[in-house]
Write an enzyme that holds these catalytic residues in place. Structure first.
Site, PDB file in Angstrom:
ATOM      1  N   GLU A 243      11.541  -3.866   5.037  1.00 42.61           N
ATOM      2  CA  GLU A 243      10.634  -3.310   6.054  1.00 42.61           C
ATOM      3  C   GLU A 243      11.183  -3.493   7.466  1.00 42.61           C
ATOM      4  O   GLU A 243      10.527  -3.130   8.440  1.00 42.61           O
ATOM      5  CB  GLU A 243       9.248  -3.948   5.942  1.00 42.61           C
ATOM      6  CG  GLU A 243       8.626  -3.904   4.546  1.00 42.61           C
ATOM      7  CD  GLU A 243       8.567  -2.501   3.942  1.00 42.61           C
ATOM      8  OE1 GLU A 243       8.670  -1.511   4.698  1.00 42.61           O
ATOM      9  OE2 GLU A 243       8.422  -2.403   2.715  1.00 42.61           O
TER      10      GLU A 243
ATOM     11  N   TYR B  94       0.826  -1.208   0.000  1.00 40.13           N
ATOM     12  CA  TYR B  94       0.000   0.000   0.000  1.00 40.13           C
ATOM     13  C   TYR B  94       0.864   1.264   0.000  1.00 40.13           C
ATOM     14  O   TYR B  94       0.343   2.373  -0.034  1.00 40.13           O
ATOM     15  CB  TYR B  94      -0.897   0.018   1.254  1.00 40.13           C
ATOM     16  CG  TYR B  94      -0.074  -0.086   2.524  1.00 40.13           C
ATOM     17  CD1 TYR B  94       0.509   1.043   3.088  1.00 40.13           C
ATOM     18  CD2 TYR B  94       0.197  -1.321   3.108  1.00 40.13           C
ATOM     19  CE1 TYR B  94       1.318   0.946   4.207  1.00 40.13           C
ATOM     20  CE2 TYR B  94       1.003  -1.432   4.225  1.00 40.13           C
ATOM     21  CZ  TYR B  94       1.555  -0.296   4.767  1.00 40.13           C
ATOM     22  OH  TYR B  94       2.374  -0.402   5.864  1.00 40.13           O
ATOM     23  N   GLY B  95       2.176   1.072   0.080  1.00 36.14           N
ATOM     24  CA  GLY B  95       3.053   2.233   0.261  1.00 36.14           C
ATOM     25  C   GLY B  95       4.080   2.354  -0.838  1.00 36.14           C
ATOM     26  O   GLY B  95       3.759   2.318  -2.025  1.00 36.14           O
ATOM     27  N   THR B  96       5.339   2.458  -0.415  1.00 31.51           N
ATOM     28  CA  THR B  96       6.422   2.731  -1.367  1.00 31.51           C
ATOM     29  C   THR B  96       6.707   1.548  -2.291  1.00 31.51           C
ATOM     30  O   THR B  96       7.465   1.695  -3.246  1.00 31.51           O
ATOM     31  CB  THR B  96       7.716   3.078  -0.607  1.00 31.51           C
ATOM     32  OG1 THR B  96       8.069   1.963   0.212  1.00 31.51           O
ATOM     33  CG2 THR B  96       7.527   4.306   0.255  1.00 31.51           C
ATOM     34  N   LEU B  97       6.117   0.385  -2.010  1.00 26.01           N
ATOM     35  CA  LEU B  97       6.348  -0.785  -2.877  1.00 26.01           C
ATOM     36  C   LEU B  97       5.397  -0.823  -4.067  1.00 26.01           C
ATOM     37  O   LEU B  97       5.594  -1.611  -4.989  1.00 26.01           O
ATOM     38  CB  LEU B  97       6.202  -2.081  -2.065  1.00 26.01           C
ATOM     39  CG  LEU B  97       7.370  -2.418  -1.138  1.00 26.01           C
ATOM     40  CD1 LEU B  97       6.979  -3.545  -0.172  1.00 26.01           C
ATOM     41  CD2 LEU B  97       8.594  -2.834  -1.946  1.00 26.01           C
TER      42      LEU B  97
HETATM   43  N1  PCA Z   1       6.365  -0.361   2.052  1.00 27.09           N
HETATM   44  C1  PCA Z   1       5.395  -1.360   2.348  1.00 27.09           C
HETATM   45  C2  PCA Z   1       4.889  -0.993   3.706  1.00 27.09           C
HETATM   46  C3  PCA Z   1       5.071   0.470   3.774  1.00 27.09           C
HETATM   47  C4  PCA Z   1       6.033   0.777   2.691  1.00 27.09           C
HETATM   48  O1  PCA Z   1       6.424   1.851   2.370  1.00 27.09           O
HETATM   49  C5  PCA Z   1       4.289  -1.299   1.339  1.00 27.09           C
HETATM   50  O2  PCA Z   1       4.416  -0.608   0.322  1.00 27.09           O
HETATM   51  O3  PCA Z   1       3.251  -1.953   1.550  1.00 27.09           O
END
Ligand code: PCA
Length: 157
Positions: free
Chosen positions: A89, A14-17
């Site tokens: 992470e 949900y984030g930077t991935l």
């Molecule tokens: N990376 C993981 C968790 C938060 C982040 O930045 C993600 O993208 O789900």
């Protein structure tokens, strides 16, 4: 029949991935293992998703029922890639992870792993609750994120 070893996992990012976000290359680097995009989806449970620390890191906070149903992407990853994601992470020192029901864009429900923060100062809950993370020039994800540390949560505004 011989039992099949568990060789893959479903991960909801949900984030930077996510595709187009600063750490997506981690998921596509062949040396990291294998990943296959399955679908877009959202959490069936609401969570607070906030941006925190001087590195502007997206954090999904372990306060189910608060915030929004979070939008993200589902990937099937092999064991190697799952290990690499844990490394990025800093599981279990920084993010923890758990399985959650994800509703896909195809109206399926899949049990997927997601990374979340268990221990955090309450003031993180006062930050805007997002539905979907996008890196932005107003709050740019800091390229020195590898220097970030769980204690930043306590020291940073
Ligand atoms: N990376 C993981 C968790 C938060 C982040 O930045 C993600 O993208 O789900």
């Amino acid at each position: 029949m011989a039992s099949k070893a568990v060789t893959s996992a479903l991960v909801f990012v949900y984030g930077t991935l996510k595709s187009g976000q600063p750490n997506h290359h981690w998921l596509t680097l062949p040396q990291n293992g294998k990943s296959t995009f399955l679908a877009k989806g959202k959490t069936s449970v609401k969570f607070p998703l906030v941006i925190g620390t001087r590195y502007n890191i997206p954090f999904l906070l372990d306060k189910p029922g608060q915030g929004n149903q979070i939008e993200g992407e589902i990937y099937e990853v092999d064991k190697d890639m799952f290990g690499k994601l844990d490394e990025l992470e800093e599981y279990p020192k920084y993010y923890d992870r758990e399985q959650q029901q994800i509703l896909t864009e195809n109206n399926e429900t899949l049990q997927c792993w997601l990374y979340l923060l268990r221990k955090f100062p309450d003031r993180l809950l006062d930050k805007p609750h997002l539905t979907s993370y996008n890196n932005s020039s107003e709050q740019p994800y800091n390229e020195n994120y590898l220097e970030s540390h769980p204690d930043d949560l306590l020291t940073d505004p």
